[in-house]
Enzyme design. Structure first.
Site, PDB file in Angstrom:
ATOM      1  N   GLY A 141       0.789  -1.233   0.000  1.00 29.53           N
ATOM      2  CA  GLY A 141       0.000   0.000   0.000  1.00 29.53           C
ATOM      3  C   GLY A 141       0.817   1.275   0.000  1.00 29.53           C
ATOM      4  N   THR A 142       2.123   1.161   0.229  1.00 27.57           N
ATOM      5  CA  THR A 142       2.973   2.357   0.287  1.00 27.57           C
ATOM      6  C   THR A 142       3.720   2.586  -1.027  1.00 27.57           C
ATOM      7  OG1 THR A 142       4.694   0.942   1.200  1.00 27.57           O
ATOM      8  CG2 THR A 142       3.367   2.212   2.773  1.00 27.57           C
ATOM      9  N   VAL A 153       1.422   1.866  -6.966  1.00 28.00           N
ATOM     10  CA  VAL A 153       0.011   1.526  -7.208  1.00 28.00           C
ATOM     11  C   VAL A 153      -0.803   1.721  -5.929  1.00 28.00           C
ATOM     12  CG1 VAL A 153      -1.598  -0.266  -7.997  1.00 28.00           C
ATOM     13  CG2 VAL A 153       0.683  -0.086  -9.031  1.00 28.00           C
ATOM     14  N   TYR A 168      10.969 -13.109 -11.811  1.00 22.50           N
ATOM     15  CA  TYR A 168       9.743 -12.354 -11.479  1.00 22.50           C
ATOM     16  C   TYR A 168       8.537 -12.979 -12.189  1.00 22.50           C
ATOM     17  CZ  TYR A 168       6.699  -8.131 -11.693  1.00 22.50           C
ATOM     18  OH  TYR A 168       5.651  -7.223 -11.629  1.00 22.50           O
ATOM     19  N   LYS A 224       5.172 -14.640 -10.525  1.00 21.50           N
ATOM     20  CA  LYS A 224       3.856 -14.050 -10.779  1.00 21.50           C
ATOM     21  C   LYS A 224       2.901 -15.099 -11.368  1.00 21.50           C
ATOM     22  CE  LYS A 224       4.201  -9.695  -9.544  1.00 21.50           C
ATOM     23  NZ  LYS A 224       3.346  -9.119  -8.476  1.00 21.50           N
ATOM     24  N   PRO A 267      -1.750  -5.782 -15.082  1.00 22.38           N
ATOM     25  CA  PRO A 267      -1.510  -4.435 -15.630  1.00 22.38           C
ATOM     26  C   PRO A 267      -0.388  -4.438 -16.673  1.00 22.38           C
ATOM     27  CG  PRO A 267      -1.344  -4.470 -13.216  1.00 22.38           C
ATOM     28  CD  PRO A 267      -1.321  -5.877 -13.689  1.00 22.38           C
ATOM     29  N   HIS A 319      11.820   1.465 -13.197  1.00 23.88           N
ATOM     30  CA  HIS A 319      11.295   1.225 -14.547  1.00 23.88           C
ATOM     31  C   HIS A 319      11.687   2.400 -15.443  1.00 23.88           C
ATOM     32  CE1 HIS A 319       8.569  -1.433 -12.182  1.00 23.88           C
ATOM     33  NE2 HIS A 319       8.766  -2.203 -13.225  1.00 23.88           N
ATOM     34  N   ARG A 362      16.945  10.766 -14.462  1.00 23.54           N
ATOM     35  CA  ARG A 362      18.176  11.081 -15.193  1.00 23.54           C
ATOM     36  C   ARG A 362      18.065  12.389 -15.964  1.00 23.54           C
ATOM     37  NH1 ARG A 362      19.881   8.179 -18.957  1.00 23.54           N
ATOM     38  NH2 ARG A 362      18.032   6.928 -19.476  1.00 23.54           N
ATOM     39  N   ARG A 394       5.866  -0.178 -25.775  1.00 27.72           N
ATOM     40  CA  ARG A 394       5.267  -0.410 -24.462  1.00 27.72           C
ATOM     41  C   ARG A 394       3.893   0.249 -24.391  1.00 27.72           C
ATOM     42  NH1 ARG A 394       8.869  -3.386 -24.496  1.00 27.72           N
ATOM     43  NH2 ARG A 394      10.551  -3.757 -22.958  1.00 27.72           N
TER      44      ARG A 394
HETATM   45  P1  NAP Z   1       6.538  -0.469  -5.590  1.00 29.02           P
HETATM   46  O1  NAP Z   1       6.238   0.955  -5.792  1.00 29.02           O
HETATM   47  O2  NAP Z   1       7.942  -0.971  -5.657  1.00 29.02           O
HETATM   48  O3  NAP Z   1       5.913  -0.910  -4.166  1.00 29.02           O
HETATM   49  C1  NAP Z   1       6.150  -2.212  -3.692  1.00 29.02           C
HETATM   50  C2  NAP Z   1       5.328  -2.376  -2.436  1.00 29.02           C
HETATM   51  O4  NAP Z   1       5.531  -3.688  -1.918  1.00 29.02           O
HETATM   52  C3  NAP Z   1       5.742  -1.385  -1.348  1.00 29.02           C
HETATM   53  O5  NAP Z   1       4.600  -0.979  -0.630  1.00 29.02           O
HETATM   54  C4  NAP Z   1       6.661  -2.220  -0.484  1.00 29.02           C
HETATM   55  O6  NAP Z   1       6.710  -1.798   0.869  1.00 29.02           O
HETATM   56  C5  NAP Z   1       5.966  -3.569  -0.580  1.00 29.02           C
HETATM   57  N1  NAP Z   1       6.884  -4.648  -0.247  1.00 29.02           N
HETATM   58  C6  NAP Z   1       7.979  -5.041  -0.942  1.00 29.02           C
HETATM   59  N2  NAP Z   1       8.581  -6.069  -0.303  1.00 29.02           N
HETATM   60  C7  NAP Z   1       7.840  -6.332   0.818  1.00 29.02           C
HETATM   61  C8  NAP Z   1       7.946  -7.260   1.886  1.00 29.02           C
HETATM   62  N3  NAP Z   1       8.934  -8.143   1.948  1.00 29.02           N
HETATM   63  N4  NAP Z   1       7.008  -7.223   2.862  1.00 29.02           N
HETATM   64  C9  NAP Z   1       6.000  -6.327   2.821  1.00 29.02           C
HETATM   65  N5  NAP Z   1       5.825  -5.419   1.829  1.00 29.02           N
HETATM   66  C10 NAP Z   1       6.755  -5.425   0.846  1.00 29.02           C
HETATM   67  O7  NAP Z   1       5.721  -1.386  -6.596  1.00 29.02           O
HETATM   68  P2  NAP Z   1       4.469  -1.035  -7.548  1.00 29.02           P
HETATM   69  O8  NAP Z   1       4.989  -0.563  -8.845  1.00 29.02           O
HETATM   70  O9  NAP Z   1       3.477  -0.223  -6.778  1.00 29.02           O
HETATM   71  O10 NAP Z   1       3.878  -2.512  -7.789  1.00 29.02           O
HETATM   72  C11 NAP Z   1       2.714  -2.930  -7.112  1.00 29.02           C
HETATM   73  C12 NAP Z   1       2.285  -4.220  -7.781  1.00 29.02           C
HETATM   74  O11 NAP Z   1       2.027  -3.964  -9.175  1.00 29.02           O
HETATM   75  C13 NAP Z   1       3.352  -5.305  -7.740  1.00 29.02           C
HETATM   76  O12 NAP Z   1       2.743  -6.562  -7.465  1.00 29.02           O
HETATM   77  C14 NAP Z   1       3.939  -5.298  -9.139  1.00 29.02           C
HETATM   78  O13 NAP Z   1       4.458  -6.569  -9.486  1.00 29.02           O
HETATM   79  C15 NAP Z   1       2.737  -4.928  -9.959  1.00 29.02           C
HETATM   80  N6  NAP Z   1       3.039  -4.321 -11.282  1.00 29.02           N
HETATM   81  C16 NAP Z   1       3.782  -3.185 -11.360  1.00 29.02           C
HETATM   82  C17 NAP Z   1       4.050  -2.641 -12.627  1.00 29.02           C
HETATM   83  C18 NAP Z   1       4.858  -1.360 -12.786  1.00 29.02           C
HETATM   84  O14 NAP Z   1       5.159  -0.991 -13.931  1.00 29.02           O
HETATM   85  N7  NAP Z   1       5.208  -0.667 -11.703  1.00 29.02           N
HETATM   86  C19 NAP Z   1       3.554  -3.248 -13.778  1.00 29.02           C
HETATM   87  C20 NAP Z   1       2.783  -4.414 -13.642  1.00 29.02           C
HETATM   88  C21 NAP Z   1       2.529  -4.943 -12.384  1.00 29.02           C
HETATM   89  P3  NAP Z   1       7.767  -0.640   1.313  1.00 29.02           P
HETATM   90  O15 NAP Z   1       7.202   0.633   0.811  1.00 29.02           O
HETATM   91  O16 NAP Z   1       7.807  -0.740   2.789  1.00 29.02           O
HETATM   92  O17 NAP Z   1       9.077  -0.984   0.638  1.00 29.02           O
HETATM   93  O1  GFB Z   2      10.310  -0.285 -17.555  1.00 27.04           O
HETATM   94  P1  GFB Z   2      11.489  -1.042 -18.072  1.00 27.04           P
HETATM   95  O2  GFB Z   2      12.765  -0.963 -17.283  1.00 27.04           O
HETATM   96  O3  GFB Z   2      11.165  -2.583 -18.123  1.00 27.04           O
HETATM   97  O4  GFB Z   2      11.734  -0.579 -19.588  1.00 27.04           O
HETATM   98  P2  GFB Z   2      10.387  -3.456 -19.206  1.00 27.04           P
HETATM   99  C1  GFB Z   2      12.911  -0.981 -20.227  1.00 27.04           C
HETATM  100  C2  GFB Z   2      13.000  -0.368 -21.614  1.00 27.04           C
HETATM  101  O5  GFB Z   2      13.184   1.061 -21.495  1.00 27.04           O
HETATM  102  C3  GFB Z   2      14.215  -0.919 -22.326  1.00 27.04           C
HETATM  103  C4  GFB Z   2      14.494   1.403 -22.005  1.00 27.04           C
HETATM  104  O6  GFB Z   2      13.987  -0.886 -23.705  1.00 27.04           O
HETATM  105  C5  GFB Z   2      15.287   0.082 -21.922  1.00 27.04           C
HETATM  106  O7  GFB Z   2      16.384   0.101 -22.843  1.00 27.04           O
HETATM  107  N1  GFB Z   2      15.061   2.485 -21.173  1.00 27.04           N
HETATM  108  C6  GFB Z   2      15.501   3.671 -21.637  1.00 27.04           C
HETATM  109  C7  GFB Z   2      15.191   2.468 -19.838  1.00 27.04           C
HETATM  110  N2  GFB Z   2      15.980   4.424 -20.635  1.00 27.04           N
HETATM  111  C8  GFB Z   2      15.774   3.694 -19.483  1.00 27.04           C
HETATM  112  C9  GFB Z   2      16.028   3.964 -18.108  1.00 27.04           C
HETATM  113  O8  GFB Z   2      16.550   5.022 -17.701  1.00 27.04           O
HETATM  114  N3  GFB Z   2      15.665   3.003 -17.213  1.00 27.04           N
HETATM  115  C10 GFB Z   2      15.080   1.824 -17.615  1.00 27.04           C
HETATM  116  N4  GFB Z   2      14.714   0.921 -16.667  1.00 27.04           N
HETATM  117  N5  GFB Z   2      14.851   1.514 -18.925  1.00 27.04           N
HETATM  118  C11 GFB Z   2       9.753  -4.735 -17.023  1.00 27.04           C
HETATM  119  C12 GFB Z   2       9.991  -6.086 -16.376  1.00 27.04           C
HETATM  120  O9  GFB Z   2      10.139  -4.810 -18.383  1.00 27.04           O
HETATM  121  O10 GFB Z   2       8.378  -4.406 -17.000  1.00 27.04           O
HETATM  122  C13 GFB Z   2       9.525  -6.075 -14.963  1.00 27.04           C
HETATM  123  O11 GFB Z   2      11.383  -6.382 -16.427  1.00 27.04           O
HETATM  124  C14 GFB Z   2       8.163  -5.413 -14.801  1.00 27.04           C
HETATM  125  O12 GFB Z   2       9.505  -7.411 -14.493  1.00 27.04           O
HETATM  126  C15 GFB Z   2       7.951  -4.206 -15.675  1.00 27.04           C
HETATM  127  O13 GFB Z   2       7.157  -6.328 -15.040  1.00 27.04           O
HETATM  128  C16 GFB Z   2       6.500  -3.789 -15.712  1.00 27.04           C
HETATM  129  O14 GFB Z   2       9.081  -2.862 -19.558  1.00 27.04           O
HETATM  130  O15 GFB Z   2      11.328  -3.795 -20.290  1.00 27.04           O
END
Ligand code: NAP
Ligand code: GFB
Length: 323
Positions: free
Chosen positions: A10-11, A14, A137, A141, A164, A180, A188, A217
């Site tokens: 929750g912190t 999402v 990962y 999942k 998502p 990400h 950056r 993406r």
């Molecule tokens: P996030 O910002 O990194 O937040 C991760 C959350 O999980 C934080 O609240 C963190 O708590 C908690 N957490 C991590 N390890 C934990 C542990 N050992 N015990 C208890 N809590 C823990 O991640 P997010 O991007 O919001 O992702 C939320 C969900 O969406 C995840 O399941 C992720 O796989 C999914 N998702 C994300 C993306 C994306 O692009 N971001 C895309 C698709 C799916 P703290 O704040 O205390 O660290």
């Molecule tokens: O979000 P991202 O790191 O992960 O995006 P994915 C990676 C793409 O963005 C690659 C380019 O094509 C990188 O070369 N990119 C450009 C960058 N500049 C940057 C930068 O400054 N940082 C990053 N990180 N990338 C993830 C999965 O794939 O998608 C995870 O690996 C997760 O498991 C997430 O599910 C949603 O979209 O490639």
């Protein structure tokens, strides 16, 4: 009867978006509890059990996970596998033990098979190995979906999941090497503009996009995903996963994303592409047809407006952002 909704993770990005929507809505028949790792380390069964015993949730939105971008995944596949398997098994076991009526967990469009036809849909999750960059990962999942089905078969549990596409927005994780692409480039580009080479005029500075910029993406704004998550919790009654993504036509290249960020920052320097860095998956185009059928009128926020809002948030919250 009042629902007690526990939001693990929750912190995070999402979780904070869901909290903002709930704070605005102020539902009277639901009590929402947003927890992070300070409340319980969910990789530890006892710690998880104590938290469930404290809150006795009737519903769970399970977001908690070890999460990261391409580069973080590439270098830590074992940790992503083990930690997420532990977290997911503990949360689903305790949800069963405490008779939680419904659990909505979170998969991701990056867990689908790398060699596949497009667009990807919910039926294709297990049809082949995921991209090698994030197999840890991805398999963790995928096991959520398998475990949901096992609980449903053995106990009739309403344990389901959403899928998502890439998510971005305020409260993201901007930490270099972990983040990400959108928070990674925001961090950056901000450094390029305001910290690096102070002696240079902006017009003389260059900003490096990692990779070729060619990968495609779909990006969903965290506020939109939050609204869809709350709808799934209240109204989606199936164990089958449901993709929560913007339309296929909203898919953009990483280069297009970089240009949108340059406009949002009003950066007057040059873009270049650091092709020494990996591209990761070329595409993972997902279909949101199932969602559109159930929610035909849902409007996604315009991509460039959402990018501007996120950049503005980062600049205004620079000191407290996770970086
Ligand atoms: P996030 O910002 O990194 O937040 C991760 C959350 O999980 C934080 O609240 C963190 O708590 C908690 N957490 C991590 N390890 C934990 C542990 N050992 N015990 C208890 N809590 C823990 O991640 P997010 O991007 O919001 O992702 C939320 C969900 O969406 C995840 O399941 C992720 O796989 C999914 N998702 C994300 C993306 C994306 O692009 N971001 C895309 C698709 C799916 P703290 O704040 O205390 O660290
Ligand atoms: O979000 P991202 O790191 O992960 O995006 P994915 C990676 C793409 O963005 C690659 C380019 O094509 C990188 O070369 N990119 C450009 C960058 N500049 C940057 C930068 O400054 N940082 C990053 N990180 N990338 C993830 C999965 O794939 O998608 C995870 O690996 C997760 O498991 C997430 O599910 C949603 O979209 O490639």
């Amino acid at each position: 009867m009042t629902k007690i909704v526990l939001v693990t993770g929750g912190t995070g990005l999402v979780g904070r978006a869901i909290e903002a929507v709930i704070d605005e809505e102020k539902p009277t028949n639901e009590r929402w509890i947003f927890v992070g790792s300070k409340d319980a380390d969910l990789t530890d069964l006892q710690s998880t059990r104590s938290m469930f015993d404290k809150y006795k949730p009737t519903h769970v939105i399970h977001l908690a996970a070890m999460v990261g971008g391409l580069f973080h995944n590439m270098n830590n596949n074992l940790d992503f596998l083990r930690k997420n398997m532990q977290i997911n098994d503990n949360v689903l076991l305790l949800s069963h033990e405490f008779n939680v009526q419904k659990v909505v967990s979170c998969l991701s469009t990056c867990i689908f098979p790398d060699k596949t036809s497009y667009p990807i849909d919910e039926t294709m999750i297990h049809n082949g190995p995921p991209h090698e960059s994030n197999f840890g990962y991805s398999y963790a999942k995928r096991m959520i979906d398998i475990t949901n089905r096992a609980y449903n078969e053995q106990y009739g549990s309403m344990f389901t999941s959403v899928v998502p596409c890439n998510v971005f927005g305020p409260f993201d994780n901007f930490t270099p090497g972990v983040s990400h692409v959108i928070p990674g480039m925001i961090h950056r580009l901000h450094e390029t503009m305001y910290s690096k080479e102070p002696e240079k005029a902006q017009e003389e500075k260059t900003f490096a996009v990692y990779g070729t910029g060619k990968p495609l993406r779909q990006f969903i704004y965290s506020k939109d995903l939050a609204k869809l998550f709350i709808w799934v919790l209240r109204s989606y009654q199936s164990v089958e996963p449901i993709i929560l993504s913007v339309d296929e036509t909203a898919e953009v290249t990483i280069a297009h994303l970089a240009e949108s960020l340059v406009r949002a920052f009003e950066f007057r320097g040059k873009l270049e592409f650091d092709t020494s860095k990996a591209d990761g998956q070329y595409k993972k185009t997902a279909s949101n047809a199932k969602l559109r059928k159930l929610l035909p009128d849902f409007q996604f926020i315009d991509f460039d407006s959402a990018i501007r809002e996120t950049v503005q948030w980062y600049i205004e919250n620079y000191d407290k952002a996770r970086k």
